[in-house]
Design an enzyme around this catalytic site. Structure first.
Site, mmCIF file in Angstrom:
data_model
loop_
_atom_site.group_PDB
_atom_site.id
_atom_site.type_symbol
_atom_site.label_atom_id
_atom_site.label_comp_id
_atom_site.label_asym_id
_atom_site.label_seq_id
_atom_site.Cartn_x
_atom_site.Cartn_y
_atom_site.Cartn_z
ATOM 1 N N ASP A 1 0.851 -1.178 0.000
ATOM 2 C CA ASP A 1 0.000 0.000 0.000
ATOM 3 C C ASP A 1 0.893 1.236 0.000
ATOM 4 O O ASP A 1 2.070 1.159 0.367
ATOM 5 C CB ASP A 1 -0.889 -0.049 1.249
ATOM 6 C CG ASP A 1 -1.716 1.201 1.439
ATOM 7 O OD1 ASP A 1 -2.338 1.645 0.464
ATOM 8 O OD2 ASP A 1 -1.716 1.737 2.556
ATOM 9 N N ASP B 1 -0.368 5.046 0.873
ATOM 10 C CA ASP B 1 -0.673 6.058 1.886
ATOM 11 C C ASP B 1 -0.592 5.479 3.294
ATOM 12 O O ASP B 1 -1.164 4.416 3.582
ATOM 13 C CB ASP B 1 -2.070 6.638 1.647
ATOM 14 C CG ASP B 1 -2.135 7.467 0.374
ATOM 15 O OD1 ASP B 1 -1.264 8.324 0.183
ATOM 16 O OD2 ASP B 1 -3.058 7.243 -0.436
ATOM 17 N N GLU C 1 -1.732 10.619 4.178
ATOM 18 C CA GLU C 1 -2.821 10.245 3.268
ATOM 19 C C GLU C 1 -2.862 11.341 2.207
ATOM 20 O O GLU C 1 -3.300 12.469 2.459
ATOM 21 C CB GLU C 1 -4.152 10.160 4.025
ATOM 22 C CG GLU C 1 -4.232 9.026 5.023
ATOM 23 C CD GLU C 1 -4.381 7.662 4.346
ATOM 24 O OE1 GLU C 1 -4.850 7.612 3.184
ATOM 25 O OE2 GLU C 1 -4.029 6.656 4.988
ATOM 26 N N ARG D 1 -15.218 11.687 -1.691
ATOM 27 C CA ARG D 1 -14.124 12.613 -1.398
ATOM 28 C C ARG D 1 -13.654 13.340 -2.655
ATOM 29 O O ARG D 1 -13.390 14.544 -2.633
ATOM 30 C CB ARG D 1 -12.958 11.856 -0.754
ATOM 31 C CG ARG D 1 -13.205 11.456 0.693
ATOM 32 C CD ARG D 1 -12.090 10.572 1.236
ATOM 33 N NE ARG D 1 -12.141 9.238 0.645
ATOM 34 C CZ ARG D 1 -11.171 8.334 0.724
ATOM 35 N NH1 ARG D 1 -10.049 8.635 1.355
ATOM 36 N NH2 ARG D 1 -11.309 7.147 0.182
ATOM 37 N N ASP E 1 -2.117 -0.714 5.756
ATOM 38 C CA ASP E 1 -2.632 -0.239 7.043
ATOM 39 C C ASP E 1 -4.136 -0.116 7.104
ATOM 40 O O ASP E 1 -4.706 0.050 8.187
ATOM 41 C CB ASP E 1 -2.028 1.130 7.370
ATOM 42 C CG ASP E 1 -2.627 2.236 6.510
ATOM 43 O OD1 ASP E 1 -3.213 3.183 7.073
ATOM 44 O OD2 ASP E 1 -2.540 2.153 5.272
ATOM 45 N N ASN F 1 -8.983 -1.686 3.163
ATOM 46 C CA ASN F 1 -8.894 -2.117 1.769
ATOM 47 C C ASN F 1 -7.635 -2.929 1.492
ATOM 48 O O ASN F 1 -7.450 -3.439 0.380
ATOM 49 C CB ASN F 1 -8.980 -0.919 0.820
ATOM 50 C CG ASN F 1 -7.870 0.092 1.020
ATOM 51 O OD1 ASN F 1 -7.382 0.283 2.136
ATOM 52 N ND2 ASN F 1 -7.463 0.753 -0.048
#
Length: 298
Positions: free
Chosen positions: A88, A90, A97, A133, A244, A247
């Site tokens: 991952d 972010d 993020e 978002r 983290d 997803n």
């Protein structure tokens, strides 16, 4: 010995007495034990064992060590070094993020960050949360992307992790629910061989408020892991996934070594391995790499 318990702390933070404490805890549960093998002085040590389940070994150590800021990862002694890394981006490879930081240029960081928090903890559908978002950023000038990138920083150990695994023949890939604008730059900076993420759409020099379909989500991350492994003829046991957020759970669960890195509570609770204290070089120590083998992080 059939298994190894690896203890990792921030540099210089692993007391010499802790391996003995861990050995006593494992012995009390009937484990056969080998001699401690220091991978990095005062930072990482391997404790070989057998006749004990890996998760029991980790739990026994945590009970004995209390709140000591030391991470513990246990697994089979064979096949420790992985040939495929899926990471991952972010809050894993980078410290922030990136979508939240981008939203700051629209004066919407707090609102967007709250949606991010809930999505990463599994409280919201990822795709719906991403669309919600992104639409809030409609009309934001594209130079906000460059400004956000200038303020994006790598997680300690990120370069060392990717450079070291790549030098030993592993394919390293980013799999992010974020955006290609950032993943491409992070991939180049760290040395990832490939990157897979979402694409922000633009119009007239500004963000369009939409993202290209289909959304690169939890299922897409898992599909990327399985596809890259299949293309290289690798079993899942030869793969490593780290993340983290919620997803990331599917790919973390499917990988031979799946690590929750400074993760959200739902992820930390579900993952078989977690790193809460050390930097990303902990993933190298968990594979049995020794300090002299680890390439510089700079």
């Amino acid at each position: 010995m059939s298994h190894v318990l690896t203890l990792v702390a921030p540099p210089g933070g692993l007391p010499a007495s802790l391996p003995g404490l861990a050995r006593d805890a494992l012995a009390a549960l009937g484990a056969d034990l080998g001699a401690p093998d220091w991978l990095a002085e005062a930072e990482a040590v391997d404790l070989p064992f057998s006749r004990l389940d890996p998760q029991q070994a980790v739990a026994a150590f945590r009970r004995a060590a209390g709140d000591a800021p030391v991470d513990a990862i246990a697994g089979p002694a064979e096949g420790r070094r992985k040939a495929l890394l899926i990471a991952d981006m972010d809050s894993t490879i980078v410290t922030s993020e990136t979508l939240d930081e981008l939203a700051a240029y629209a004066g919407l960081k707090e609102q967007v960050a709250e949606i991010t928090r809930r999505s990463m903890n599994g409280e919201l559908d990822f795709a719906a949360a991403l669309r919600a978002r992104v639409v809030m950023l409609k009309g934001l000038p594209l130079d906000a992307l460059e400004a956000t990138w200038r303020e994006t920083h790598l997680m300690p150990g990120a370069r060392a992790l990717v450079r070291t695994m790549s030098a030993h023949g592993a394919h390293c890939a980013l799999a992010s629910g974020g955006f290609t604008f950032f993943t491409g730059r992070v991939a180049e900076l760290c040395g990832f061989a490939s990157h897979h993420s979402n694409t922000l759409l633009e119009e007239n020099g500004a963000l369009a408020g939409t993202v290209a379909e289909p959304i690169f989500d939890r299922d897409a991350k898992l599909a990327t892991l399985t596809r890259l492994a299949a293309e290289r003829g690798l079993p899942m046991s030869a793969t490593l996934a780290v993340g983290d957020g919620a997803n990331d759970l599917a790919m973390i669960g499917a990988a031979g070594l799946g690590v929750a890195y400074r993760a959200k509570p739902i992820v930390a609770a579900a993952a078989r391995a977690r790193v809460d204290h050390a930097d990303l070089r902990a993933l190298l120590y968990a594979q049995g790499y020794r300090a002299p083998e680890i390439l510089a992080d700079g």
